[in-house]
Scaffold this motif. Structure first.
Motif, PDB file in Angstrom:
ATOM      1  N   PRO A  34      39.978   5.187  59.385  1.00  0.00           N
ATOM      2  CA  PRO A  34      41.325   5.583  58.968  1.00  0.00           C
ATOM      3  C   PRO A  34      41.527   5.822  57.468  1.00  0.00           C
ATOM      4  O   PRO A  34      42.180   6.779  57.081  1.00  0.00           O
ATOM      5  N   THR A  35      40.953   4.973  56.611  1.00  0.00           N
ATOM      6  CA  THR A  35      41.195   5.123  55.167  1.00  0.00           C
ATOM      7  C   THR A  35      40.647   6.437  54.611  1.00  0.00           C
ATOM      8  O   THR A  35      41.385   7.181  53.952  1.00  0.00           O
ATOM      9  N   PRO A  36      39.384   6.802  54.862  1.00  0.00           N
ATOM     10  CA  PRO A  36      38.900   8.088  54.358  1.00  0.00           C
ATOM     11  C   PRO A  36      39.638   9.267  55.006  1.00  0.00           C
ATOM     12  O   PRO A  36      39.853  10.292  54.364  1.00  0.00           O
ATOM     13  N   CYS A  37      40.028   9.095  56.258  1.00  0.00           N
ATOM     14  CA  CYS A  37      40.774  10.170  56.931  1.00  0.00           C
ATOM     15  C   CYS A  37      42.125  10.376  56.239  1.00  0.00           C
ATOM     16  O   CYS A  37      42.526  11.511  55.966  1.00  0.00           O
ATOM     17  N   GLN A  38      42.812   9.271  55.938  1.00  0.00           N
ATOM     18  CA  GLN A  38      44.105   9.368  55.248  1.00  0.00           C
ATOM     19  C   GLN A  38      43.938  10.016  53.876  1.00  0.00           C
ATOM     20  O   GLN A  38      44.765  10.828  53.467  1.00  0.00           O
ATOM     21  N   ARG A  39      42.860   9.670  53.155  1.00  0.00           N
ATOM     22  CA  ARG A  39      42.606  10.291  51.847  1.00  0.00           C
ATOM     23  C   ARG A  39      42.410  11.795  51.989  1.00  0.00           C
ATOM     24  O   ARG A  39      42.903  12.582  51.186  1.00  0.00           O
ATOM     25  N   ARG A  40      41.691  12.213  53.029  1.00  0.00           N
ATOM     26  CA  ARG A  40      41.471  13.654  53.252  1.00  0.00           C
ATOM     27  C   ARG A  40      42.777  14.366  53.580  1.00  0.00           C
ATOM     28  O   ARG A  40      43.031  15.458  53.075  1.00  0.00           O
ATOM     29  N   VAL A  41      43.602  13.766  54.429  1.00  0.00           N
ATOM     30  CA  VAL A  41      44.888  14.377  54.769  1.00  0.00           C
ATOM     31  C   VAL A  41      45.733  14.516  53.505  1.00  0.00           C
ATOM     32  O   VAL A  41      46.315  15.574  53.256  1.00  0.00           O
ATOM     33  N   LYS A  42      45.777  13.475  52.692  1.00  0.00           N
ATOM     34  CA  LYS A  42      46.550  13.520  51.443  1.00  0.00           C
ATOM     35  C   LYS A  42      46.027  14.623  50.522  1.00  0.00           C
ATOM     36  O   LYS A  42      46.807  15.373  49.927  1.00  0.00           O
ATOM     37  N   ARG A  43      44.701  14.755  50.420  1.00  0.00           N
ATOM     38  CA  ARG A  43      44.113  15.817  49.590  1.00  0.00           C
ATOM     39  C   ARG A  43      44.468  17.200  50.146  1.00  0.00           C
ATOM     40  O   ARG A  43      44.839  18.103  49.393  1.00  0.00           O
ATOM     41  N   LEU A  44      44.402  17.354  51.470  1.00  0.00           N
ATOM     42  CA  LEU A  44      44.752  18.640  52.089  1.00  0.00           C
ATOM     43  C   LEU A  44      46.217  18.991  51.831  1.00  0.00           C
ATOM     44  O   LEU A  44      46.566  20.153  51.624  1.00  0.00           O
ATOM     45  N   GLU A  45      47.075  17.983  51.816  1.00  0.00           N
ATOM     46  CA  GLU A  45      48.494  18.208  51.505  1.00  0.00           C
ATOM     47  C   GLU A  45      48.665  18.577  50.027  1.00  0.00           C
ATOM     48  O   GLU A  45      49.352  19.551  49.689  1.00  0.00           O
ATOM     49  N   GLU A  46      48.043  17.822  49.146  1.00  0.00           N
ATOM     50  CA  GLU A  46      48.173  18.051  47.704  1.00  0.00           C
ATOM     51  C   GLU A  46      47.608  19.397  47.277  1.00  0.00           C
ATOM     52  O   GLU A  46      48.115  20.021  46.347  1.00  0.00           O
ATOM     53  N   GLU A  47      46.534  19.847  47.940  1.00  0.00           N
ATOM     54  CA  GLU A  47      45.911  21.113  47.568  1.00  0.00           C
ATOM     55  C   GLU A  47      46.521  22.307  48.284  1.00  0.00           C
ATOM     56  O   GLU A  47      46.052  23.433  48.120  1.00  0.00           O
ATOM     57  N   GLY A  48      47.571  22.070  49.069  1.00  0.00           N
ATOM     58  CA  GLY A  48      48.295  23.176  49.689  1.00  0.00           C
ATOM     59  C   GLY A  48      47.695  23.734  50.959  1.00  0.00           C
ATOM     60  O   GLY A  48      48.131  24.776  51.440  1.00  0.00           O
ATOM     61  N   VAL A  49      46.688  23.059  51.515  1.00  0.00           N
ATOM     62  CA  VAL A  49      46.147  23.505  52.799  1.00  0.00           C
ATOM     63  C   VAL A  49      47.176  23.187  53.884  1.00  0.00           C
ATOM     64  O   VAL A  49      47.518  24.031  54.701  1.00  0.00           O
TER      65      VAL A  49
END
Length: 163
Positions: A34-49
Motif C-alpha cells: 500500500p505505501t509505495p502504491c499510494q506514493r505512485r498515485v500521489k505522483r501521478l496526481e501531482e504530475e497531471g497524469v
C-alpha cells in the motif's frame, strides 16, 4: 511527457475502471504494498497524469435525453473574440465538452439538453449570439455505440520469445 512504467499504467487502468478503489485493493491489483502504491498515485496526481476523479453518469437518467454535436464556425479569429467565445462556452451548462479543431469548423461542441425545445432555445438564444459566431451545424446523437470516457493506457505484455 511523463514516462509511465507498467505498474503506473496498471494503476491508471484500475482507477479508470473503479475510481473509488481503496488503496489496499489497488496495491493488491498492481502487485505493490500500500505505501509505495499510494506514493505512485500521489505522483501521478501531482504530475497531471490523473487530473481528477469523477462519477460517470447516464445523461438520460439525469433527464438529458438529447445529445448533439455542434460544429461552430467563427467569423473573427482575433484573440479577444476567441477568448470571449470560449468564456461564454465554459459558462453554459449544456456544453459538456468543447474542442478547438482543424478543418472546416473552428470548434466542436458536445451538448446535452432535456429535449429538442431546450436545444433550440440554447442554439438560437445563446450559441448564435455568442461573440464571433458566424454559423453552426448540429448533428443529433441517435445512439451511443461506444462511450469509453474513462480509458487508460494498456500495459504492454512482455514480448514472447519464439522457439
Amino acid at each position: 511527457m511523463i514516462e509511465l512504467d507498467d505498474i503506473d499504467k496498471r494503476i491508471v487502468a484500475a482507477l479508470q475502471a473503479e475510481g473509488r478503489l481503496p488503496i489496499v485493493d489497488l496495491a493488491d491489483r498492481v502487485g505493490l504494498s500500500p505505501t509505495p502504491c499510494q506514493r505512485r498515485v500521489k505522483r501521478l496526481e501531482e504530475e497531471g497524469v490523473i487530473t481528477r476523479y469523477a462519477a460517470l453518469v447516464s445523461p438520460p437518467a439525469m433527464g438529458l435525453g438529447l445529445q448533439a454535436l455542434v460544429q461552430v464556425t467563427l467569423d473573427d479569429h482575433s484573440e479577444k473574440v476567441v477568448e470571449a467565445f470560449e468564456a461564454e462556452i465554459r459558462a453554459r451548462p449544456e456544453v459538456v465538452a468543447c474542442y478547438a479543431v482543424t478543418g472546416d469548423m473552428d470548434f466542436l461542441l458536445h451538448v446535452l439538453t432535456p429535449d429538442l425545445a431546450s436545444f433550440s432555445d440554447f442554439a438560437l438564444k445563446a450559441l448564435l449570439r455568442m461573440p464571433g459566431v458566424r454559423g453552426t451545424r448540429s448533428s443529433f446523437i441517435m445512439q451511443a455505440v461506444k462511450t469509453d470516457l474513462a480509458w487508460a493506457p494498456v500495459p504492454q505484455s512482455p514480448a514472447r520469445k519464439s522457439r
